[in-house]
Write an enzyme that holds these catalytic residues in place. Structure first.
Site, PDB file in Angstrom:
ATOM      1  N   SER A   7       0.843  -1.199   0.000  1.00  0.00           N
ATOM      2  CA  SER A   7       0.000   0.000   0.000  1.00  0.00           C
ATOM      3  C   SER A   7       0.874   1.243   0.000  1.00  0.00           C
ATOM      4  O   SER A   7       1.654   1.467   0.941  1.00  0.00           O
ATOM      5  CB  SER A   7      -0.890   0.022   1.248  1.00  0.00           C
ATOM      6  OG  SER A   7      -1.409   1.334   1.408  1.00  0.00           O
ATOM      7  N   HIS A  32      -1.189  -1.252  -4.369  1.00  0.00           N
ATOM      8  CA  HIS A  32      -2.444  -0.940  -3.690  1.00  0.00           C
ATOM      9  C   HIS A  32      -2.508   0.562  -3.400  1.00  0.00           C
ATOM     10  O   HIS A  32      -1.635   1.114  -2.717  1.00  0.00           O
ATOM     11  CB  HIS A  32      -2.521  -1.745  -2.388  1.00  0.00           C
ATOM     12  CG  HIS A  32      -3.829  -1.655  -1.676  1.00  0.00           C
ATOM     13  ND1 HIS A  32      -4.946  -2.373  -2.055  1.00  0.00           N
ATOM     14  CD2 HIS A  32      -4.210  -0.922  -0.601  1.00  0.00           C
ATOM     15  CE1 HIS A  32      -5.948  -2.098  -1.236  1.00  0.00           C
ATOM     16  NE2 HIS A  32      -5.535  -1.208  -0.345  1.00  0.00           N
ATOM     17  N   ASP A  34      -4.647   3.561  -1.796  1.00  0.00           N
ATOM     18  CA  ASP A  34      -5.722   3.850  -0.847  1.00  0.00           C
ATOM     19  C   ASP A  34      -6.238   5.273  -1.025  1.00  0.00           C
ATOM     20  O   ASP A  34      -5.572   6.235  -0.659  1.00  0.00           O
ATOM     21  CB  ASP A  34      -5.202   3.674   0.586  1.00  0.00           C
ATOM     22  CG  ASP A  34      -5.035   2.222   0.958  1.00  0.00           C
ATOM     23  OD1 ASP A  34      -6.001   1.457   0.788  1.00  0.00           O
ATOM     24  OD2 ASP A  34      -3.934   1.837   1.402  1.00  0.00           O
ATOM     25  N   MET A  36      -8.832   8.099   0.042  1.00  0.00           N
ATOM     26  CA  MET A  36      -9.659   8.450   1.207  1.00  0.00           C
ATOM     27  C   MET A  36     -10.194   9.861   1.060  1.00  0.00           C
ATOM     28  O   MET A  36      -9.444  10.769   0.685  1.00  0.00           O
ATOM     29  CB  MET A  36      -8.822   8.375   2.479  1.00  0.00           C
ATOM     30  CG  MET A  36      -8.175   7.025   2.702  1.00  0.00           C
ATOM     31  SD  MET A  36      -7.196   7.055   4.206  1.00  0.00           S
ATOM     32  CE  MET A  36      -6.612   5.362   4.246  1.00  0.00           C
ATOM     33  N   HIS A  65      -8.252   1.167  -4.097  1.00  0.00           N
ATOM     34  CA  HIS A  65      -9.190   0.911  -3.000  1.00  0.00           C
ATOM     35  C   HIS A  65      -9.864   2.233  -2.633  1.00  0.00           C
ATOM     36  O   HIS A  65      -9.247   3.100  -2.020  1.00  0.00           O
ATOM     37  CB  HIS A  65      -8.384   0.333  -1.815  1.00  0.00           C
ATOM     38  CG  HIS A  65      -9.173   0.091  -0.581  1.00  0.00           C
ATOM     39  ND1 HIS A  65      -8.576  -0.168   0.644  1.00  0.00           N
ATOM     40  CD2 HIS A  65     -10.516   0.041  -0.349  1.00  0.00           C
ATOM     41  CE1 HIS A  65      -9.503  -0.354   1.558  1.00  0.00           C
ATOM     42  NE2 HIS A  65     -10.686  -0.221   0.992  1.00  0.00           N
ATOM     43  N   MET A  67     -11.977   4.399  -0.552  1.00  0.00           N
ATOM     44  CA  MET A  67     -12.633   4.605   0.740  1.00  0.00           C
ATOM     45  C   MET A  67     -13.299   5.970   0.685  1.00  0.00           C
ATOM     46  O   MET A  67     -12.875   6.934   1.339  1.00  0.00           O
ATOM     47  CB  MET A  67     -11.593   4.515   1.869  1.00  0.00           C
ATOM     48  CG  MET A  67     -11.168   3.079   2.142  1.00  0.00           C
ATOM     49  SD  MET A  67      -9.648   2.963   3.083  1.00  0.00           S
ATOM     50  CE  MET A  67      -8.470   3.161   1.765  1.00  0.00           C
ATOM     51  N   MET A 136     -11.533  -6.166   5.109  1.00  0.00           N
ATOM     52  CA  MET A 136     -10.766  -5.230   5.952  1.00  0.00           C
ATOM     53  C   MET A 136     -10.498  -5.886   7.299  1.00  0.00           C
ATOM     54  O   MET A 136     -11.431  -6.386   7.951  1.00  0.00           O
ATOM     55  CB  MET A 136     -11.531  -3.920   6.180  1.00  0.00           C
ATOM     56  CG  MET A 136     -11.656  -3.008   4.975  1.00  0.00           C
ATOM     57  SD  MET A 136     -10.089  -2.542   4.185  1.00  0.00           S
ATOM     58  CE  MET A 136      -9.173  -1.801   5.540  1.00  0.00           C
ATOM     59  N   ASP A 174      -6.642  -6.653   4.039  1.00  0.00           N
ATOM     60  CA  ASP A 174      -6.029  -5.326   4.157  1.00  0.00           C
ATOM     61  C   ASP A 174      -6.118  -4.810   5.582  1.00  0.00           C
ATOM     62  O   ASP A 174      -7.222  -4.644   6.116  1.00  0.00           O
ATOM     63  CB  ASP A 174      -6.772  -4.383   3.194  1.00  0.00           C
ATOM     64  CG  ASP A 174      -6.153  -2.994   3.102  1.00  0.00           C
ATOM     65  OD1 ASP A 174      -5.100  -2.750   3.710  1.00  0.00           O
ATOM     66  OD2 ASP A 174      -6.758  -2.152   2.401  1.00  0.00           O
TER      67      ASP A 174
HETATM   68  C1  DX5 Z   1      -6.368   1.209   5.702  1.00  0.00           C
HETATM   69  C2  DX5 Z   1      -5.876   1.028   4.281  1.00  0.00           C
HETATM   70  C3  DX5 Z   1      -4.750   0.076   4.203  1.00  0.00           C
HETATM   71  C4  DX5 Z   1      -3.517   0.527   4.894  1.00  0.00           C
HETATM   72  C5  DX5 Z   1      -2.766  -0.682   5.318  1.00  0.00           C
HETATM   73  O1  DX5 Z   1      -7.436   2.052   5.724  1.00  0.00           O
HETATM   74  O2  DX5 Z   1      -6.913   0.537   3.458  1.00  0.00           O
HETATM   75  O3  DX5 Z   1      -4.457  -0.312   2.860  1.00  0.00           O
HETATM   76  O4  DX5 Z   1      -2.690   1.356   4.130  1.00  0.00           O
HETATM   77  O5  DX5 Z   1      -1.707  -0.291   6.106  1.00  0.00           O
HETATM   78  P1  DX5 Z   1      -0.996  -1.269   7.119  1.00  0.00           P
HETATM   79  O6  DX5 Z   1      -0.489  -2.427   6.298  1.00  0.00           O
HETATM   80  O7  DX5 Z   1       0.083  -0.435   7.688  1.00  0.00           O
HETATM   81  O8  DX5 Z   1      -2.023  -1.709   8.128  1.00  0.00           O
HETATM   82 ZN    ZN Z   2      -6.431  -0.402   1.403  1.00  0.00          ZN
END
Ligand code: DX5
Ligand code: ZN
Length: 215
Positions: A7, A32, A34, A36, A65, A67, A136, A174
């Site tokens: 990620s 990956h 993320d 947000m 991903h 969010m 998750m 994840d």
């Molecule tokens: C959390 C994200 C993850 C995050 C994982 O909201 O979706 O992808 O970056 O990070 P680690 O591996 O540090 O838990």
């Molecule tokens: Zn993620």
């Protein structure tokens, strides 16, 4: 053995191209990303501009991903930016089936994510519309959180549901994944492991990826 999807939330934002360029030689299978929005999750990260900016730096699939609330508003934009897989949260879209069809019509592979408290039964009626489920194992929003152990049973139940359906659907996990818990997660049924801090926070990311994937 599992695929590893680092990620980039834990990468160096000021040197993103450099970090992403190394992932393939480190043994990663996808990147990956993320996204947000500060509404669906408390944190903000980046949008489609970053996806199109990093695309030339890797030939690995970009695993996006989302969010974000009402992700259907942005599916087309992320597909155009270069997403190869788009994951939406079941909890973030009212008309999940319509959103999944929209992703597919734009070209990327289709995936749905479930927060820790959301039941796998919410996916029973869309199994034929998805390529991947993302379980998750932390509450989404931040890297570096601790894996929720109760999610191992959920992964196993998801695996069973998929097997019974006879469909070919990946199970991605994840949140809080590291070399110490990866084998339990793979044994439960996951075949793609996301890892942020365990990869980018390591002195030897290549070794970390190897160990997480059980390679
Ligand atoms: C959390 C994200 C993850 C995050 C994982 O909201 O979706 O992808 O970056 O990070 P680690 O591996 O540090 O838990
Ligand atoms: Zn993620």
């Amino acid at each position: 053995m599992a695929k590893v999807a680092p990620s980039i939330l834990s990468a160096d934002f000021a040197n993103m191209g450099r970090d992403i360029g190394k992932l393939e030689s480190w043994g990663a299978s996808m990147v990956h990303c993320d996204v947000m929005d500060g509404v669906y999750v408390p944190n903000m990260s980046f949008g489609p501009q970053l996806i199109s900016a990093i695309k030339p730096y890797t030939s690995l699939p970009l695993d996006v991903h989302l969010m974000i609330t009402q992700p259907e508003r942005y599916v087309e934009m992320f597909a155009e930016a270069g997403a190869d897989i788009i994951t939406v949260h079941q909890e973030a879209t009212v008309h999940l089936h319509r959103t999944l069809k929209l992703i597919s019509s734009c070209g990327p592979k289709v995936a749905v994510s479930l927060n820790p408290a959301t039941s796998i039964s919410t996916l029973e009626n869309v199994l034929e519309d998805i390529d991947m489920v993302l379980i998750m194992t932390v509450n989404p929003g931040y890297g570096g959180q601790s894996f929720i152990p109760a999610m191992l049973d959920k992964i196993a139940a998801m695996k069973q549901m998929i097997e019974e359906s006879g469909r070919d659907i990946d199970i991605q996990v994840d949140g809080g994944v590291h070399a110490g818990n990866a084998s339990d997660i793979i044994q439960a049924g996951a075949n793609i492991l996301v890892a942020g801090s365990a990869v980018f926070g390591s002195d030897d990311p290549q070794k970390a990826i190897k160990e997480i994937g059980g390679l």
